[in-house]
Design a protein around this motif. Structure first.
Motif, PDB file in Angstrom:
ATOM      1  N   PRO A  47       0.827  -1.205   0.000  1.00  0.00           N
ATOM      2  CA  PRO A  47       0.000   0.000   0.000  1.00  0.00           C
ATOM      3  C   PRO A  47       0.863   1.258   0.000  1.00  0.00           C
ATOM      4  O   PRO A  47       1.985   1.257   0.502  1.00  0.00           O
ATOM      5  CB  PRO A  47      -0.785  -0.127   1.305  1.00  0.00           C
ATOM      6  N   ALA A  48       0.332   2.321  -0.560  1.00  0.00           N
ATOM      7  CA  ALA A  48       1.050   3.596  -0.624  1.00  0.00           C
ATOM      8  C   ALA A  48       0.075   4.733  -0.361  1.00  0.00           C
ATOM      9  O   ALA A  48      -1.152   4.554  -0.404  1.00  0.00           O
ATOM     10  CB  ALA A  48       1.711   3.768  -1.991  1.00  0.00           C
ATOM     11  N   THR A  49       0.625   5.902  -0.098  1.00  0.00           N
ATOM     12  CA  THR A  49      -0.176   7.125   0.012  1.00  0.00           C
ATOM     13  C   THR A  49      -0.077   7.874  -1.317  1.00  0.00           C
ATOM     14  O   THR A  49       1.012   8.309  -1.696  1.00  0.00           O
ATOM     15  CB  THR A  49       0.327   8.009   1.164  1.00  0.00           C
ATOM     16  N   TRP A  50      -1.200   7.978  -1.993  1.00  0.00           N
ATOM     17  CA  TRP A  50      -1.269   8.699  -3.271  1.00  0.00           C
ATOM     18  C   TRP A  50      -1.756  10.119  -2.972  1.00  0.00           C
ATOM     19  O   TRP A  50      -2.946  10.333  -2.716  1.00  0.00           O
ATOM     20  CB  TRP A  50      -2.218   8.010  -4.231  1.00  0.00           C
ATOM     21  N   GLY A 109      -4.314  10.556  -0.383  1.00  0.00           N
ATOM     22  CA  GLY A 109      -3.919  11.784   0.283  1.00  0.00           C
ATOM     23  C   GLY A 109      -4.145  12.955  -0.660  1.00  0.00           C
ATOM     24  O   GLY A 109      -4.727  12.814  -1.730  1.00  0.00           O
ATOM     25  N   TRP A 110      -3.621  14.127  -0.303  1.00  0.00           N
ATOM     26  CA  TRP A 110      -3.923  15.346  -1.050  1.00  0.00           C
ATOM     27  C   TRP A 110      -2.650  16.136  -1.314  1.00  0.00           C
ATOM     28  O   TRP A 110      -1.716  16.133  -0.520  1.00  0.00           O
ATOM     29  CB  TRP A 110      -4.964  16.169  -0.298  1.00  0.00           C
ATOM     30  N   HIS A 111      -2.662  16.835  -2.458  1.00  0.00           N
ATOM     31  CA  HIS A 111      -1.483  17.542  -2.956  1.00  0.00           C
ATOM     32  C   HIS A 111      -1.886  18.947  -3.400  1.00  0.00           C
ATOM     33  O   HIS A 111      -1.477  19.426  -4.454  1.00  0.00           O
ATOM     34  CB  HIS A 111      -0.913  16.738  -4.127  1.00  0.00           C
ATOM     35  N   ALA A 112      -2.745  19.582  -2.568  1.00  0.00           N
ATOM     36  CA  ALA A 112      -3.365  20.874  -2.847  1.00  0.00           C
ATOM     37  C   ALA A 112      -4.408  20.724  -3.957  1.00  0.00           C
ATOM     38  O   ALA A 112      -4.516  19.675  -4.593  1.00  0.00           O
ATOM     39  CB  ALA A 112      -2.343  21.946  -3.193  1.00  0.00           C
ATOM     40  N   SER A 147      -6.769  13.103   5.519  1.00  0.00           N
ATOM     41  CA  SER A 147      -5.822  12.951   6.620  1.00  0.00           C
ATOM     42  C   SER A 147      -4.435  13.453   6.254  1.00  0.00           C
ATOM     43  O   SER A 147      -3.852  14.264   6.961  1.00  0.00           O
ATOM     44  CB  SER A 147      -5.754  11.475   7.042  1.00  0.00           C
ATOM     45  N   SER A 148      -3.891  12.978   5.108  1.00  0.00           N
ATOM     46  CA  SER A 148      -2.492  13.247   4.755  1.00  0.00           C
ATOM     47  C   SER A 148      -2.381  14.292   3.661  1.00  0.00           C
ATOM     48  O   SER A 148      -3.148  14.273   2.692  1.00  0.00           O
ATOM     49  CB  SER A 148      -1.812  11.953   4.301  1.00  0.00           C
ATOM     50  N   PHE A 149      -1.395  15.166   3.793  1.00  0.00           N
ATOM     51  CA  PHE A 149      -1.181  16.245   2.830  1.00  0.00           C
ATOM     52  C   PHE A 149       0.298  16.267   2.451  1.00  0.00           C
ATOM     53  O   PHE A 149       1.168  16.174   3.312  1.00  0.00           O
ATOM     54  CB  PHE A 149      -1.571  17.588   3.456  1.00  0.00           C
ATOM     55  N   VAL A 150       0.546  16.361   1.154  1.00  0.00           N
ATOM     56  CA  VAL A 150       1.912  16.515   0.647  1.00  0.00           C
ATOM     57  C   VAL A 150       1.994  17.871  -0.041  1.00  0.00           C
ATOM     58  O   VAL A 150       1.221  18.158  -0.965  1.00  0.00           O
ATOM     59  CB  VAL A 150       2.282  15.385  -0.331  1.00  0.00           C
TER      60      VAL A 150
END
Length: 325
Positions: A47-50, A109-112, A147-150
């Motif tokens: 699994p990965a965080t996209w 996840g999210w990237h703006a 939850s996760s933001f890059v």
């Protein structure tokens, strides 16, 4: 036992729309690279965080985004608008559905929203808030986690706004390596990747002043490209695979997180796909032997916050007992 985390900055054309000369090959191959990445992660059940640019989940738009505070600056001048079937470089709800339908239990996840760089000298708090808020809104509408933001281009900023809109963790930049800032940087980096025996850093997540979990990166899987990569390949093993294996082994031997990252649009050549396959194969082997675990950024965030809550509860109970005495 340590942990492996993999995160992907998933952008399509949005990753380059502010550049004068976008790398056309990567833009053109981004969709195919996205699917290839899903296939390789499924092959090894990893699994990965996209981290996905929010605009990709829209079905259609007018291209102008006049209600966005960055619209007046020309930020959306490259956006062609239309719908997802017409402009596949700018929309990707089908690609996100493929992540959700994959065999591996990935995190979205999210990237703006539009790949805005969170530099306080370049954007206002209003723009940052709009970018974060729109991701949170799309997440609710699509029944996805927020939850996760890059941060785009790894420029970390406006973390207070991230917390205000319900996000719980983010990826920070990699810790500095010994050759960073050295006058001999190119040569020192080449030596480190090809013959050096020091692995990339293992990282430890921390809770920042806003209650967010910072999960720093360890290694960019496409950080050694161009002529240096070609020269190194004539000497021996792919230098990034070599670095990744050292980091994986370090995680297997001691506590800590080895957090690697890439873009799906990095996977444009067979050698690029082979690099990812060899690294994930190595991870899967160590995981299957019980030497390490594989987690998403959200997994790490949940674990760290649970530990922090437990510690605070335990400390509070201890103080209460002391007061009673």
């Amino acid at each position: 036992m340590g942990t492996i985390v993999v995160s992907l900055d998933s952008e399509l054309a949005w990753g380059f729309h502010d550049l004068d000369s976008p790398p056309e090959r990567r833009v053109r191959g981004a969709r195919a690279g996205w699917q290839r990445a899903i296939d390789v992660f499924d092959e090894y059940s990893i699994p990965a965080t996209w981290a996905v640019v929010g605009h990709l989940l829209l079905e259609e738009c007018d291209g102008a985004h006049r209600d966005h505070p960055a619209a007046g600056s020309g930020w959306f001048s490259s956006d062609p608008g239309g719908d997802a079937s017409e402009n596949e470089r700018w929309f990707g709800p089908d690609l996100v559905d493929r992540i959700r339908d994959a065999d591996a239990d990935h995190e979205i996840g999210w990237h703006a929203f539009s790949h805005t760089v969170f530099d306080r000298e370049r954007i206002t708090p209003e723009i940052a808030a709009a970018e974060i808020r729109r991701c949170a809104t799309i997440a609710r509408e699509r029944d996805l986690p927020a939850s996760s933001f890059v941060f785009p281009r790894n420029v970390v900023g406006f973390r207070d706004l991230l917390a205000e809109h319900g996000f719980r963790g983010y990826r920070d930049v990699s810790p500095p390596r010994w050759y960073d800032g050295s006058p001999a940087y190119p040569l020192a980096k080449f030596a480190s990747y090809t013959v050096g025996e020091t692995p990339p850093p293992l990282v430890r997540p921390t809770v920042d002043e806003h209650g967010l979990v910072n999960v720093p990166a360890s290694l960019d899987l496409f950080s050694f490209e161009g002529p240096a990569r070609r020269v190194a390949r004539t000497i021996g093993e792919d230098p990034v695979v070599r670095q990744a294996k050292m980091g994986i082994d370090a995680a297997a031997e001691r506590d800590g997180i080895f957090h690697v990252w890439l873009h799906p649009n990095n996977l444009v050549r067979e050698s690029d796909r082979d690099r990812l396959r060899r690294i994930l194969s190595y991870v899967a082997d160590r995981r299957d032997r019980g030497l390490l675990s594989v987690e998403t950024m959200a997994d790490v965030t949940d674990r760290v916050l649970d530990d922090a809550t437990h510690e605070a509860t335990t400390d509070g109970a201890a103080r209460a007992v002391g007061d009673d005495d």
